[in-house]
Design an enzyme around this catalytic site. Sequence first.
Site, PDB file in Angstrom:
ATOM      1  N   ALA A 202       0.856  -1.197   0.000  1.00 44.20           N
ATOM      2  CA  ALA A 202       0.000   0.000   0.000  1.00 44.20           C
ATOM      3  C   ALA A 202       0.885   1.238   0.000  1.00 44.20           C
ATOM      4  O   ALA A 202       1.775   1.356   0.842  1.00 44.20           O
ATOM      5  CB  ALA A 202      -0.894   0.010   1.237  1.00 44.20           C
ATOM      6  N   HIS A 203       0.669   2.105  -0.958  1.00 44.43           N
ATOM      7  CA  HIS A 203       1.442   3.355  -0.971  1.00 44.43           C
ATOM      8  C   HIS A 203       0.769   4.476  -1.737  1.00 44.43           C
ATOM      9  O   HIS A 203       1.323   5.582  -1.826  1.00 44.43           O
ATOM     10  CB  HIS A 203       2.830   3.116  -1.569  1.00 44.43           C
ATOM     11  CG  HIS A 203       2.801   2.765  -3.023  1.00 44.43           C
ATOM     12  ND1 HIS A 203       2.792   3.716  -4.003  1.00 44.43           N
ATOM     13  CD2 HIS A 203       2.762   1.581  -3.664  1.00 44.43           C
ATOM     14  CE1 HIS A 203       2.755   3.118  -5.194  1.00 44.43           C
ATOM     15  NE2 HIS A 203       2.727   1.825  -5.011  1.00 44.43           N
ATOM     16  N   ARG A 204      -0.438   4.239  -2.314  1.00 40.94           N
ATOM     17  CA  ARG A 204      -1.101   5.311  -3.074  1.00 40.94           C
ATOM     18  C   ARG A 204      -1.320   6.531  -2.182  1.00 40.94           C
ATOM     19  O   ARG A 204      -1.710   6.378  -1.016  1.00 40.94           O
ATOM     20  CB  ARG A 204      -2.477   4.872  -3.583  1.00 40.94           C
ATOM     21  CG  ARG A 204      -2.512   3.890  -4.713  1.00 40.94           C
ATOM     22  CD  ARG A 204      -2.752   4.532  -6.081  1.00 40.94           C
ATOM     23  NE  ARG A 204      -1.492   4.851  -6.717  1.00 40.94           N
ATOM     24  CZ  ARG A 204      -0.608   3.949  -7.166  1.00 40.94           C
ATOM     25  NH1 ARG A 204      -0.844   2.664  -7.074  1.00 40.94           N
ATOM     26  NH2 ARG A 204       0.518   4.341  -7.705  1.00 40.94           N
TER      27      ARG A 204
END
Length: 357
Positions: A202-204
């Site tokens: 997860a990094h958006r």
Amino acid sequence: MRVLTVVGNRPQFIKAAAVSGPLRERQEEILVHTGQHYDDSLSDVFFAELGLARPDRELGIGGASNTSQTARMLAALEPLLADYKPDAALVYGDTNSTLAGALAAAQARVPVVHVEAGMRSFDRAMPEELNRVLADHLAELLLCASETAAQNLRAESVSGRVQVVGDVMVDVALRLQPAARASTEIPAAHGVTPGEYLLLTAHRAGNVDDQGRLGELVALIEALPGPVVFPLHPRTRARLHGAGLLQRVRQSPGVVLTEPLGYLEFAALLCQARAVLTDSGGVQKEAYLARVPCVTLRANTEWVETVQTGWNTLVDLDPGSAVDALRDFAERPPLEHPELYGDGHAAERCVQAIGAL
Ligand code: UDP
């Protein structure tokens, strides 16, 4: 023909690794690394592992806001384009490097080739969506991963030539996934057993930059049935740290935190996972190719075919929906697995299309 390629972040190194080899057999390539991703775990390891040539020029432009980063890239690319006088500029995907490369080249009257053109989430709140729409309208040659992407471009009446070539990331995945699947020592090194763990990324910006959303992500992670291997993107690590949530994730039972991994190690974990949870476009697609069910931590996706075929479920950040989706995957009969994004020879088609510009 001289092609100036602009790359800057992790997925672009992977895409360029597919195209650069065959491109250099026929044309001269100048590789420019903007520096958008600059640390070893997101950059150097991909050049080394995937055999991508070292950049000819490194601009060292990372950090700051999207707008100022893009502006600095534009200013740095203008003199490079004037020096090298390329016959085409090649850009990939949807990052600030994509937009800066496309805009600087178009303004220098250099034809722009956009690989992975036509992807749409139809969510203009995503910085990536703005970058891809603008790059597509600047491009003269738009190379698409799927027919859906080509339809999106026709619907927008882009002025460039549209061609479906397949996905260049698929070329890399199909080449390396068989070995990845056999590398059972890699899950073991992370203390997990093939087929029994979840892999999470997860990094958006939409998930980690907003404190409220970041808190929801942490609650979702805590609700997952472990073990969960979670390679932590530097942006996510920084946001969790800033919000005082890093320790909570670290102490969550079953969560195995790691640094961002190299392509081969990550592919091994992906191919042998029970399921993948991600907000990454590339990872959704790679999970499909590996026949591993995917739970996408977004409300929309550009890779709609993975959802339509039943291999991917969109849950946004709702823990109950994520847990339900994981249970549904485990309980339902086997799914069809059509070839969605090409046959592993997309890069070759890109090179042919560029040669015919
Ligand atoms: N990836 C990797 N190591 C990791 C996480 C991801 O090599 O620890 C790879 C993954 O296999 C995929 C790509 O990085 O090929 C996806 O990049 P990212 O999620 O940064 O970008 P996005 O697809 O969201 O644009």
